[in-house]
Write an enzyme that holds these catalytic residues in place. Structure first.
Site, PDB file in Angstrom:
ATOM      1  N   ILE A  58       2.748  -8.974   3.875  1.00 30.60           N
ATOM      2  CA  ILE A  58       1.310  -8.848   4.159  1.00 30.60           C
ATOM      3  C   ILE A  58       1.066  -7.737   5.183  1.00 30.60           C
ATOM      4  O   ILE A  58       0.177  -6.898   5.003  1.00 30.60           O
ATOM      5  CB  ILE A  58       0.730 -10.197   4.638  1.00 30.60           C
ATOM      6  CG1 ILE A  58       0.861 -11.234   3.514  1.00 30.60           C
ATOM      7  CG2 ILE A  58      -0.713 -10.048   5.094  1.00 30.60           C
ATOM      8  CD1 ILE A  58       0.549 -12.667   3.919  1.00 30.60           C
TER       9      ILE A  58
ATOM     10  N   ASP B  47      -9.107 -16.165  10.246  1.00 26.32           N
ATOM     11  CA  ASP B  47      -9.116 -16.921   8.995  1.00 26.32           C
ATOM     12  C   ASP B  47      -8.399 -18.251   9.177  1.00 26.32           C
ATOM     13  O   ASP B  47      -8.472 -19.121   8.318  1.00 26.32           O
ATOM     14  CB  ASP B  47      -8.406 -16.107   7.892  1.00 26.32           C
ATOM     15  CG  ASP B  47      -8.482 -16.811   6.546  1.00 26.32           C
ATOM     16  OD1 ASP B  47      -9.608 -17.174   6.142  1.00 26.32           O
ATOM     17  OD2 ASP B  47      -7.430 -17.021   5.904  1.00 26.32           O
TER      18      ASP B  47
ATOM     19  N   THR C 133      -4.868 -13.710  10.393  1.00 29.14           N
ATOM     20  CA  THR C 133      -4.899 -14.348   9.070  1.00 29.14           C
ATOM     21  C   THR C 133      -3.570 -15.062   8.825  1.00 29.14           C
ATOM     22  O   THR C 133      -3.263 -15.421   7.693  1.00 29.14           O
ATOM     23  CB  THR C 133      -5.128 -13.317   7.937  1.00 29.14           C
ATOM     24  OG1 THR C 133      -4.084 -12.347   7.994  1.00 29.14           O
ATOM     25  CG2 THR C 133      -6.472 -12.643   8.030  1.00 29.14           C
TER      26      THR C 133
ATOM     27  N   GLN D 259      -9.282 -18.701   3.870  1.00 28.74           N
ATOM     28  CA  GLN D 259      -9.576 -18.265   2.508  1.00 28.74           C
ATOM     29  C   GLN D 259      -8.969 -16.906   2.173  1.00 28.74           C
ATOM     30  O   GLN D 259      -9.246 -16.352   1.107  1.00 28.74           O
ATOM     31  CB  GLN D 259     -11.092 -18.219   2.293  1.00 28.74           C
ATOM     32  CG  GLN D 259     -11.792 -17.098   3.078  1.00 28.74           C
ATOM     33  CD  GLN D 259     -13.259 -16.932   2.728  1.00 28.74           C
ATOM     34  OE1 GLN D 259     -14.075 -17.719   3.176  1.00 28.74           O
ATOM     35  NE2 GLN D 259     -13.590 -15.929   1.947  1.00 28.74           N
ATOM     36  N   ALA D 260      -8.124 -16.388   3.076  1.00 31.43           N
ATOM     37  CA  ALA D 260      -7.610 -15.025   2.857  1.00 31.43           C
ATOM     38  C   ALA D 260      -6.855 -14.894   1.536  1.00 31.43           C
ATOM     39  O   ALA D 260      -6.861 -13.844   0.913  1.00 31.43           O
ATOM     40  CB  ALA D 260      -6.713 -14.612   4.023  1.00 31.43           C
ATOM     41  N   PHE D 261      -6.222 -15.980   1.109  1.00 36.74           N
ATOM     42  CA  PHE D 261      -5.398 -15.926  -0.114  1.00 36.74           C
ATOM     43  C   PHE D 261      -6.238 -16.070  -1.382  1.00 36.74           C
ATOM     44  O   PHE D 261      -5.704 -15.962  -2.486  1.00 36.74           O
ATOM     45  CB  PHE D 261      -4.373 -17.085  -0.087  1.00 36.74           C
ATOM     46  CG  PHE D 261      -5.047 -18.424  -0.218  1.00 36.74           C
ATOM     47  CD1 PHE D 261      -5.650 -19.016   0.867  1.00 36.74           C
ATOM     48  CD2 PHE D 261      -5.120 -19.063  -1.448  1.00 36.74           C
ATOM     49  CE1 PHE D 261      -6.314 -20.234   0.746  1.00 36.74           C
ATOM     50  CE2 PHE D 261      -5.772 -20.272  -1.581  1.00 36.74           C
ATOM     51  CZ  PHE D 261      -6.378 -20.854  -0.468  1.00 36.74           C
TER      52      PHE D 261
ATOM     53  N   ARG E  22      -1.359 -17.809  11.108  1.00 35.47           N
ATOM     54  CA  ARG E  22      -1.463 -19.247  11.374  1.00 35.47           C
ATOM     55  C   ARG E  22      -2.175 -19.436  12.709  1.00 35.47           C
ATOM     56  O   ARG E  22      -1.921 -18.713  13.671  1.00 35.47           O
ATOM     57  CB  ARG E  22      -0.078 -19.906  11.443  1.00 35.47           C
ATOM     58  CG  ARG E  22       0.583 -20.122  10.087  1.00 35.47           C
ATOM     59  CD  ARG E  22      -0.119 -21.207   9.246  1.00 35.47           C
ATOM     60  NE  ARG E  22       0.522 -21.412   7.959  1.00 35.47           N
ATOM     61  CZ  ARG E  22       0.180 -20.793   6.827  1.00 35.47           C
ATOM     62  NH1 ARG E  22      -0.798 -19.901   6.822  1.00 35.47           N
ATOM     63  NH2 ARG E  22       0.805 -21.057   5.700  1.00 35.47           N
TER      64      ARG E  22
HETATM   65  P1  NAD Z   1       6.955 -12.142   5.355  1.00 40.96           P
HETATM   66  O1  NAD Z   1       8.079 -13.111   5.525  1.00 40.96           O
HETATM   67  O2  NAD Z   1       7.029 -11.157   4.243  1.00 40.96           O
HETATM   68  O3  NAD Z   1       6.751 -11.312   6.713  1.00 40.96           O
HETATM   69  C1  NAD Z   1       6.748 -11.886   7.987  1.00 40.96           C
HETATM   70  C2  NAD Z   1       7.214 -10.828   8.970  1.00 40.96           C
HETATM   71  O4  NAD Z   1       7.095 -11.389  10.274  1.00 40.96           O
HETATM   72  C3  NAD Z   1       8.685 -10.418   8.772  1.00 40.96           C
HETATM   73  O5  NAD Z   1       8.794  -9.016   8.749  1.00 40.96           O
HETATM   74  C4  NAD Z   1       9.377 -11.030   9.970  1.00 40.96           C
HETATM   75  O6  NAD Z   1      10.507 -10.276  10.414  1.00 40.96           O
HETATM   76  C5  NAD Z   1       8.267 -11.029  10.998  1.00 40.96           C
HETATM   77  N1  NAD Z   1       8.509 -11.967  12.094  1.00 40.96           N
HETATM   78  C6  NAD Z   1       9.117 -13.176  12.051  1.00 40.96           C
HETATM   79  N2  NAD Z   1       9.179 -13.694  13.283  1.00 40.96           N
HETATM   80  C7  NAD Z   1       8.609 -12.792  14.113  1.00 40.96           C
HETATM   81  C8  NAD Z   1       8.392 -12.767  15.509  1.00 40.96           C
HETATM   82  N3  NAD Z   1       8.819 -13.756  16.309  1.00 40.96           N
HETATM   83  N4  NAD Z   1       7.775 -11.691  16.023  1.00 40.96           N
HETATM   84  C9  NAD Z   1       7.370 -10.660  15.221  1.00 40.96           C
HETATM   85  N5  NAD Z   1       7.562 -10.638  13.905  1.00 40.96           N
HETATM   86  C10 NAD Z   1       8.178 -11.692  13.359  1.00 40.96           C
HETATM   87  O7  NAD Z   1       5.650 -13.031   5.249  1.00 40.96           O
HETATM   88  P2  NAD Z   1       4.240 -12.583   4.668  1.00 40.96           P
HETATM   89  O8  NAD Z   1       4.181 -12.872   3.216  1.00 40.96           O
HETATM   90  O9  NAD Z   1       3.917 -11.228   5.141  1.00 40.96           O
HETATM   91  O10 NAD Z   1       3.280 -13.670   5.375  1.00 40.96           O
HETATM   92  C11 NAD Z   1       3.100 -13.684   6.784  1.00 40.96           C
HETATM   93  C12 NAD Z   1       2.378 -14.956   7.183  1.00 40.96           C
HETATM   94  O11 NAD Z   1       1.036 -14.922   6.698  1.00 40.96           O
HETATM   95  C13 NAD Z   1       2.941 -16.256   6.546  1.00 40.96           C
HETATM   96  O12 NAD Z   1       4.030 -16.765   7.281  1.00 40.96           O
HETATM   97  C14 NAD Z   1       1.757 -17.185   6.582  1.00 40.96           C
HETATM   98  O13 NAD Z   1       1.768 -17.961   7.760  1.00 40.96           O
HETATM   99  C15 NAD Z   1       0.551 -16.247   6.600  1.00 40.96           C
HETATM  100  N6  NAD Z   1      -0.268 -16.366   5.381  1.00 40.96           N
HETATM  101  C16 NAD Z   1      -1.588 -16.664   5.496  1.00 40.96           C
HETATM  102  C17 NAD Z   1      -2.387 -16.777   4.364  1.00 40.96           C
HETATM  103  C18 NAD Z   1      -3.859 -17.066   4.443  1.00 40.96           C
HETATM  104  O14 NAD Z   1      -4.481 -17.384   3.418  1.00 40.96           O
HETATM  105  N7  NAD Z   1      -4.489 -16.957   5.596  1.00 40.96           N
HETATM  106  C19 NAD Z   1      -1.805 -16.603   3.105  1.00 40.96           C
HETATM  107  C20 NAD Z   1      -0.448 -16.283   3.020  1.00 40.96           C
HETATM  108  C21 NAD Z   1       0.318 -16.169   4.161  1.00 40.96           C
END
Ligand code: NAD
Length: 328
Positions: A154, A258, A232, A296-298, A234
């Protein structure tokens, strides 16, 4: 496989039906999983969860006693499941590791643009026949410094969009993304420097023990006055009490959220005639410079198709060979 889908909503049911065909016996309940609804899983070998469900150690113990062996998460994040306990009980848990990262990245950008150009106030003034522009001045995003915390799927999609705006990109992550550096010139730095330099900060890392309340009083205190904060990822990555204090002292000019720390008691259901017994939430949504959306971002057709397809693939894999490549 007989599977109960907890927190089933109108928006995802049809996508799950289409992906499952007649392969699995899916039962739906709008109820979120918790200690009082766990009994609904009786007779099911699998359950499918959404982000507001809570698979705590106690709930997992009861699920195992009911015969549940598999948990298919309809999300990327798995912070709502006690994974250690699940392993101890030999309950397999799989997530949807990727589904349209663009959906979430684009929503983050939507929040930035709406806040920056004061669209909600503009709409309100328009409705009141007040066509004066004095309260609607925004800033160019071009040349502004955008700090991205977490450059996974993301964060990368978000970085590419902001690169298109002509912003200067800073990143903080545990690992660097070389192809993103090549494509956008993004500069990896410490979280401290990112917070000191960025005009806009977007959170795209997962919620873990390390990131819980990562954004707190100390970090807010080193941010530039007037920074825009976007989350967006957690809710619990931000300490909400500290955020409110920082909104009050003017350091954070605007926040687009979000996700909210205590959202599981509020979001995803109609509470039209019910009081919201959450003073922090009431406080947060009263700020004119805070734009809240209800997780609702997803919510795009593409993302919902991806979530449903992978959820069903996880059930298929467990049924065929007892394991799935998406286990966490
Ligand atoms: P991803 O696993 O592809 O990327 C997460 C990144 O965060 C990785 O590059 C990882 O190295 C980094 N990371 C982990 N721990 C860290 C820390 N302590 N400090 C800095 N960086 C750190 O995940 P993604 O698909 O990009 O999703 C990211 C987050 O988005 C998910 O974990 C989820 O909580 C959230 N999300 C929200 C929605 C929504 O509708 N709002 C939808 C999907 C995901």
């Amino acid at each position: 496989m007989k599977t109960i889908v907890y927190s089933a909503h109108g928006f995802d049911k049809s996508f799950l039906e289409a992906a499952a065909g007649d392969q699995h016996e899916l039962i739906y309940t709008e109820e979120p999983l918790n200690i009082s609804t766990v009994h609904l899983a009786e007779g099911c070998k699998a359950i499918a969860l959404f982000t507001g469900d809570r698979a705590t150690a106690e709930v997992l113990g009861k699920l195992r006693a009911l015969g549940v062996r598999f948990i298919a998460l309809r999300s990327v994040g798995y912070d709502h499941v006690d994974l250690e306990k699940a392993e101890e009980l030999d309950i397999k848990v799989a997530n949807v590791p990727a589904y349209s990262p663009y959906a979430i990245a684009e929503h983050a950008v939507t929040l930035i643009l709406a806040l920056n150009r004061k669209l909600l106030l503009g709409q309100q003034l328009m409705g009141n026949n007040d066509f004066r522009l004095d309260r609607l001045v925004g800033s160019d995003i071009h040349s502004k410094t955008v700090g991205i915390v977490g450059t996974g799927k993301i964060g990368t999609a978000f970085a590419n969009i902001m690169h298109g705006f002509g912003s200067k990109l800073l990143a903080y992550d545990l690992k660097e993304n070389d192809s993103l550096i090549k494509a956008t010139g993004i500069h990896y730095t410490s979280l401290k420097s990112l917070c000191e330099e960025a005009d806009i900060i977007a959170i795209h890392c997962p919620l873990t023990k390390e990131t819980n309340h990562l954004f707190n009083k100390e970090l807010f205190s080193i941010m530039k006055k007037g920074v825009v904060l976007i989350n967006t990822a957690r809710g619990s990555i931000i300490n909400t009490i500290d955020l409110i204090e920082t909104l009050d002292n003017g350091t954070i000019a605007a926040a687009g959220l979000d996700v909210y720390e205590y959202e599981s008691a509020i979001y995803f259901k109609n509470q039209l005639n019910e009081p919201i017994n959450d003073a922090l939430f009431q406080q947060l949504r009263a700020y004119p410079n805070v734009l809240l959306t209800g997780h609702q971002a997803f919510l795009t057709n593409e993302a919902l198709t991806g979530i449903a397809t992978t959820t069903i693939q996880n059930l298929d894999a467990w049924e065929r060979k007892g394991e799935s490549e998406n286990e966490v």
